[in-house]
Enzyme design. Structure first.
Site, PDB file in Angstrom:
ATOM      1  N   ASP A   1     -76.080 -15.228  10.905  1.00  0.00           N
ATOM      2  CA  ASP A   1     -77.235 -15.360  10.013  1.00  0.00           C
ATOM      3  C   ASP A   1     -77.061 -14.563   8.718  1.00  0.00           C
ATOM      4  OD1 ASP A   1     -78.775 -17.143  11.488  1.00  0.00           O
ATOM      5  OD2 ASP A   1     -79.766 -15.562  12.632  1.00  0.00           O
TER       6      ASP A   1
ATOM      7  N   LYS B   1     -82.008 -16.687  21.299  1.00  0.00           N
ATOM      8  CA  LYS B   1     -81.083 -15.807  20.583  1.00  0.00           C
ATOM      9  C   LYS B   1     -80.961 -14.416  21.192  1.00  0.00           C
ATOM     10  CE  LYS B   1     -81.167 -17.890  15.969  1.00  0.00           C
ATOM     11  NZ  LYS B   1     -81.345 -17.631  14.524  1.00  0.00           N
TER      12      LYS B   1
END
Length: 285
Positions: free
Chosen positions: A105, A68
């Site tokens: 997210d 990420k």
């Protein structure tokens, strides 16, 4: 005709539920598209993107651990939210081959809380366990929605640094994880009109990891327990919360919520959320 296709990449990746989710939505909508898992080791990230950047049918990928942060250096543009969080979990390929990174997210985490957040509250507090990538997004999302935050981790200094970086305004607190492990006799004040959350944003309680030690005497009555872990789905943390009367939200809620945002970015249409109950039944088999 080239069929549009997307991936989820990570190391490991076999456990990912994303192919099932996206495949389910593609089938329901009758879209000719594919979504598959691809095992990409850290040293292979550049080669993977180089291979697919020039593939006109490849529309992007979701990104999971440990890529990420590392993937950000390979992209042409990064959305401001992802830039602030320092992590990308969705890469979308443009027609000219440019790669744009997003982070879904925060919005995925908030989705099951939206009906609750629409109400007015006298005070909002969240106890967040964890200081990793997911915690960063959750801290940002809740600070933006008026919460006072208590972040607990093995390293309180790291928790404090996260708060100072992501939520510098407000009287937030950083403590050691062990603070919540043992019972307390603290007498909570009248919480009517207040919103309290207790969130496990760590891998604790995930299959193969140590259990999260949290004594529910630390949570005011009516607190919502939210665990982002998806394996197992009904974690000991959630079971203990339910046993003492707290409402719970499991990890599939965030997983499906963030997948829905990515699906729309990839395929240009909203997923058929009216089938969420059927999808959930498939995911927990």
């Amino acid at each position: 005709m080239n069929v549009p296709h997307a991936h989820v990449i990570g190391d490991p990746i076999a456990q990912s539920k994303s192919p099932l989710i996206h495949g389910f939505w593609l089938e329901k909508l009758g879209i000719a598209g594919r979504y598959k898992a691809r095992h990409v080791e850290p040293g292979e990230l550049g080669d993977y993107l180089g291979k697919y950047r020039g593939d006109g049918s490849w529309i992007g990928c979701n990104v999971t651990m440990p890529h990420k942060r590392a993937i950000m250096g390979h992209l042409d543009q990064i959305d401001p939210v992802a830039q602030k969080l320092g992590a990308v979990n969705t890469v979308v390929r443009q027609e000219n081959g440019a790669l744009i990174g997003f982070n879904t997210d925060a919005d995925g985490f908030l989705e099951p809380l939206i009906p609750t957040l629409k109400a007015q509250h006298l005070f909002r507090m969240a106890r967040i366990i964890g200081t990793g990538g997911a915690a960063r997004a959750i801290i940002a999302a809740l600070a933006h929605n008026g919460f006072t935050l208590v972040v607990a981790g093995r390293n309180p200094d790291k928790a404090r640094a996260l708060l100072d970086e992501i939520a510098p305004e407000g009287e937030h607190h950083a403590i050691h994880l062990s603070h919540f492990a043992d019972p307390t006799d603290f007498a909570f004040d009248d919480r009517e009109g207040c919103l309290d959350l207790v969130i496990n944003a760590s891998p604790l309680g995930m299959r193969g990891n140590p259990e999260l030690r949290f004594d529910w005497s630390h949570a005011p009555p009516g607190s919502i327990a939210y665990d982002i872990v998806t394996d197992p789905l009904d974690t000991p943390f959630l079971k203990a919360a339910r046993d003492v009367g707290h409402p719970v939200i499991d990890g599939l809620s965030m997983l499906v919520g963030q997948a829905a945002i990515a699906f729309e970015k990839f395929f240009g249409v909203s997923p058929p959320r009216e089938h969420d109950d059927t999808l959930r039944a498939l995911l927990i088999r």
